[in-house]
Motif scaffolding. Structure first.
Motif, mmCIF file in Angstrom:
data_model
loop_
_atom_site.group_PDB
_atom_site.id
_atom_site.type_symbol
_atom_site.label_atom_id
_atom_site.label_comp_id
_atom_site.label_asym_id
_atom_site.label_seq_id
_atom_site.Cartn_x
_atom_site.Cartn_y
_atom_site.Cartn_z
ATOM 1 N N GLY A 157 1.653 -0.530 -7.464
ATOM 2 C CA GLY A 157 2.713 0.401 -7.057
ATOM 3 C C GLY A 157 3.963 0.710 -7.989
ATOM 4 O O GLY A 157 4.280 1.617 -8.216
ATOM 5 N N VAL A 158 4.239 -0.508 -8.222
ATOM 6 C CA VAL A 158 5.481 -0.885 -9.310
ATOM 7 C C VAL A 158 4.991 0.022 -10.649
ATOM 8 O O VAL A 158 5.956 0.774 -11.187
ATOM 9 N N LEU A 159 4.215 -0.091 -11.293
ATOM 10 C CA LEU A 159 3.734 0.228 -12.367
ATOM 11 C C LEU A 159 3.461 2.003 -11.985
ATOM 12 O O LEU A 159 3.664 3.009 -13.048
ATOM 13 N N VAL B 159 0.895 -1.216 0.078
ATOM 14 C CA VAL B 159 -0.180 0.088 0.033
ATOM 15 C C VAL B 159 0.761 1.292 -0.113
ATOM 16 O O VAL B 159 0.678 2.329 -0.567
ATOM 17 N N ALA B 160 1.824 1.191 0.708
ATOM 18 C CA ALA B 160 2.894 2.397 0.763
ATOM 19 C C ALA B 160 3.514 2.632 -0.543
ATOM 20 O O ALA B 160 3.698 3.825 -1.043
ATOM 21 N N LEU B 161 3.898 1.731 -1.232
ATOM 22 C CA LEU B 161 4.438 1.847 -2.734
ATOM 23 C C LEU B 161 3.427 2.284 -3.492
ATOM 24 O O LEU B 161 3.558 3.411 -4.410
ATOM 25 N N LEU B 162 2.084 1.773 -3.546
ATOM 26 C CA LEU B 162 0.953 2.476 -4.609
ATOM 27 C C LEU B 162 0.633 3.755 -4.186
ATOM 28 O O LEU B 162 0.634 4.424 -4.749
ATOM 29 N N TRP B 163 0.410 3.933 -2.687
ATOM 30 C CA TRP B 163 0.258 5.333 -2.428
ATOM 31 C C TRP B 163 1.245 6.365 -2.670
ATOM 32 O O TRP B 163 1.089 7.482 -3.431
ATOM 33 N N GLY B 164 2.753 5.981 -2.441
ATOM 34 C CA GLY B 164 3.771 6.738 -3.028
ATOM 35 C C GLY B 164 3.788 6.873 -4.652
ATOM 36 O O GLY B 164 4.054 8.041 -5.052
ATOM 37 N N LEU C 187 -5.974 10.551 0.122
ATOM 38 C CA LEU C 187 -5.756 9.619 -1.050
ATOM 39 C C LEU C 187 -5.404 8.195 -0.063
ATOM 40 O O LEU C 187 -5.796 7.148 -0.941
ATOM 41 N N LEU C 188 -4.629 8.248 0.675
ATOM 42 C CA LEU C 188 -4.310 6.748 1.511
ATOM 43 C C LEU C 188 -5.715 6.256 1.779
ATOM 44 O O LEU C 188 -5.834 4.962 1.458
ATOM 45 N N TRP C 189 -6.758 6.818 2.414
ATOM 46 C CA TRP C 189 -7.740 6.128 2.886
ATOM 47 C C TRP C 189 -8.714 5.797 1.741
ATOM 48 O O TRP C 189 -9.254 4.811 1.665
ATOM 49 N N ALA C 190 -8.543 6.622 0.620
ATOM 50 C CA ALA C 190 -9.397 6.227 -0.592
ATOM 51 C C ALA C 190 -8.664 4.869 -1.127
ATOM 52 O O ALA C 190 -9.323 4.164 -1.864
ATOM 53 N N ILE C 191 -7.518 4.858 -1.220
ATOM 54 C CA ILE C 191 -6.898 3.678 -1.776
ATOM 55 C C ILE C 191 -7.492 2.312 -0.783
ATOM 56 O O ILE C 191 -7.531 1.464 -1.461
ATOM 57 N N LEU C 192 -7.338 2.638 0.389
ATOM 58 C CA LEU C 192 -7.810 1.506 1.485
ATOM 59 C C LEU C 192 -9.511 1.233 1.182
ATOM 60 O O LEU C 192 -9.621 0.186 1.727
ATOM 61 N N GLY C 193 -10.157 2.058 0.524
ATOM 62 C CA GLY C 193 -11.488 2.123 0.302
ATOM 63 C C GLY C 193 -11.695 1.468 -0.992
ATOM 64 O O GLY C 193 -12.816 1.511 -1.298
ATOM 65 N N PHE C 194 -10.725 1.085 -1.881
ATOM 66 C CA PHE C 194 -10.922 0.591 -3.425
ATOM 67 C C PHE C 194 -11.108 -0.774 -3.243
ATOM 68 O O PHE C 194 -9.869 -1.610 -2.630
ATOM 69 N N HIS C 195 -12.167 -1.425 -3.238
ATOM 70 C CA HIS C 195 -12.225 -2.732 -2.903
ATOM 71 C C HIS C 195 -11.196 -3.887 -3.513
ATOM 72 O O HIS C 195 -10.619 -4.848 -2.947
#
Length: 424
Positions: free
Chosen positions: A162-164, A111-116, A137-145
């Motif tokens: 995140g890599v992409l 999640v940190a990699l995707l968020w960053g 943004l972090l909370w929205a990522i965690l709310g994306f099913h």
């Protein structure tokens, strides 16, 4: 100006875009509570980190000198480690932790990699995020099913998204104002990593066809990974991995969407197994052709968005968690539409919303509504065409493909055909 202020400033000019954006954001921010309710009701599963068990078993097998790939009694490899041998090294540090702590650590890293990565993409497009927007943004990522599902399984999908995202940010910075071309090599190398962890992610490499540096970096990265893999795991392990690829989880078949599972995603199920693979190969050729024809036309980021956004349609088999790819693809398409007069920025926003509700939107269509509506059987029959994730990928792929086609130099195709005739 912070991103939300920019959005609100468009409310007079683009009211539908602003309304759709705020609605999707509200769903994402509220969804963790919805997930908790679904879990307490026994509809959503718990965080059991099933895939982490396969990764740790592979590490244990490597340490013990046992085979990494052992078929089940039915000849398949369900429930076991399915990635290339070299990536056992990625999961080796997790084997030093207790099981649950390892799952939490892997999810936090992913999640940190995707968020960053997404923050880097937004910054590359020249948009500043305020501190509270980074938190949103972090909370929205965690709310994306799809992200939640990947975390429940301790899957690699969030990590690869995140890599992409890092690859995309490097591409944008490299193309902007004659930036550091070494970033092109980073974009190619990161794409190669994502496309070799899951070989079915190959369409994400469409942008490699538009730039020689990115293509060379991807090839060299793949060769280096193969050399390390052969050196550490030997030839026999790689021969066994070829059997895993040949098995391929059925290569496009499977149960109908009306037999619901939260991870179920079969976008071209209605075409049948063989025909769907033929169509996917044909569409893959179209994506590759567009990437080549648009090389040097200033739309490399849109080509990236096309490849990543179309991957859920083109891959032989993916699952709901792989719809995490929609996030970086949607950012690209959104940026493309916002910088055009008369663009359609609402489309990528809707794609994010559809991907977010794919699993339980489909559950509503096939498990809840059929018994409550007079046309329930018709709804079940139409389920393959009503998969929300299908339309999320279609919206992104079609819009990105259209924009690339507008910029593509189709004269190259004519020149190539004339050149072939002259040599024949």
């Amino acid at each position: 100006m912070p991103a939300l202020h920019r959005l609100w400033a468009r409310r007079q000019r683009q009211p539908r875009f602003v309304a759709a954006s705020l609605a999707v954001l509200a769903v994402l921010l509220a969804y963790p509570a919805i997930q908790w309710w679904l879990q307490s009701a026994g509809i959503a599963g718990e965080f059991r980190f099933y895939d982490l068990g396969a990764y740790r078993s592979a590490v244990s097998a490597w340490h013990a000198g046992d085979p990494l790939y052992v078929p089940n009694d039915d000849g398949g490899y369900h429930g076991s480690y399915l990635y290339p041998p070299v990536y056992v090294l990625l999961f080796a540090p997790l084997s030093e932790l207790p099981f649950r702590q390892a799952g939490v650590a892997w999810n936090a890293l992913s999640v940190a990699l995707l968020w960053g990565g997404l923050q880097a993409v937004v910054a590359a497009y020249g948009c500043r995020l305020a501190w509270y927007e980074r938190g949103l943004l972090l909370w929205a990522i965690l709310g994306f099913h799809p992200v939640i599902l990947s975390m429940r399984l301790a899957q690699v999908s969030v990590f690869l998204a995140g890599v992409l995202s890092v690859a995309l940010a490097a591409l944008i910075y490299a193309d902007r104002d004659d930036g550091d071309q070494r970033l092109q090599y980073l974009a190619g190398a990161a794409t190669a990593v994502a496309g070799t962890v899951k070989l079915v992610y190959a369409p994400t490499g469409a942008h490699l066809l538009a730039n020689r540096r990115r293509f060379a970096a991807a090839v060299l990265t793949g060769v280096a990974l193969l050399a390390v893999s052969l050196g550490v795991f030997g030839v026999d392990t790689h021969r066994a991995y070829l059997d895993v690829l040949a098995w391929g989880k059925g290569w496009g078949g499977g149960r109908p969407p009306s037999l619901w599972l939260p991870a179920y995603f079969r976008p071209l199920y209605v075409l049948g197994g063989t025909l769907s693979l033929v169509v996917k190969l044909g569409l893959s050729a179209v994506v590759a052709a567009l990437a080549w024809l648009a090389a040097g036309e200033g739309v490399d980021d849109t080509v990236f968005g096309l490849g990543v956004g179309a991957t859920p349609l083109l891959a032989p088999r993916l699952y709901t968690q792989d719809l995490t790819l929609v996030l970086p693809a949607a950012v690209v398409v959104l940026a493309t539409e916002l910088r055009r007069d008369g663009g359609y920025p609402t489309v990528p926003v809707l794609a994010v919303g559809l991907a977010a509700v794919h699993a339980y939107g489909l559950y509503l269509l096939v498990e809840v509504l059929p018994d409550r509506l007079p046309f329930g059987e018709t709804l079940l029959d139409a389920a393959p065409m009503l998969q929300p994730g299908l339309w999320a990928a279609v919206l992104l792929a079609v819009l990105a493909g259209w924009r690339i086609a507008e910029s593509a130099d189709f004269g190259r195709l004519r020149y190539g055909l004339d050149s072939n005739r002259s040599h024949s």
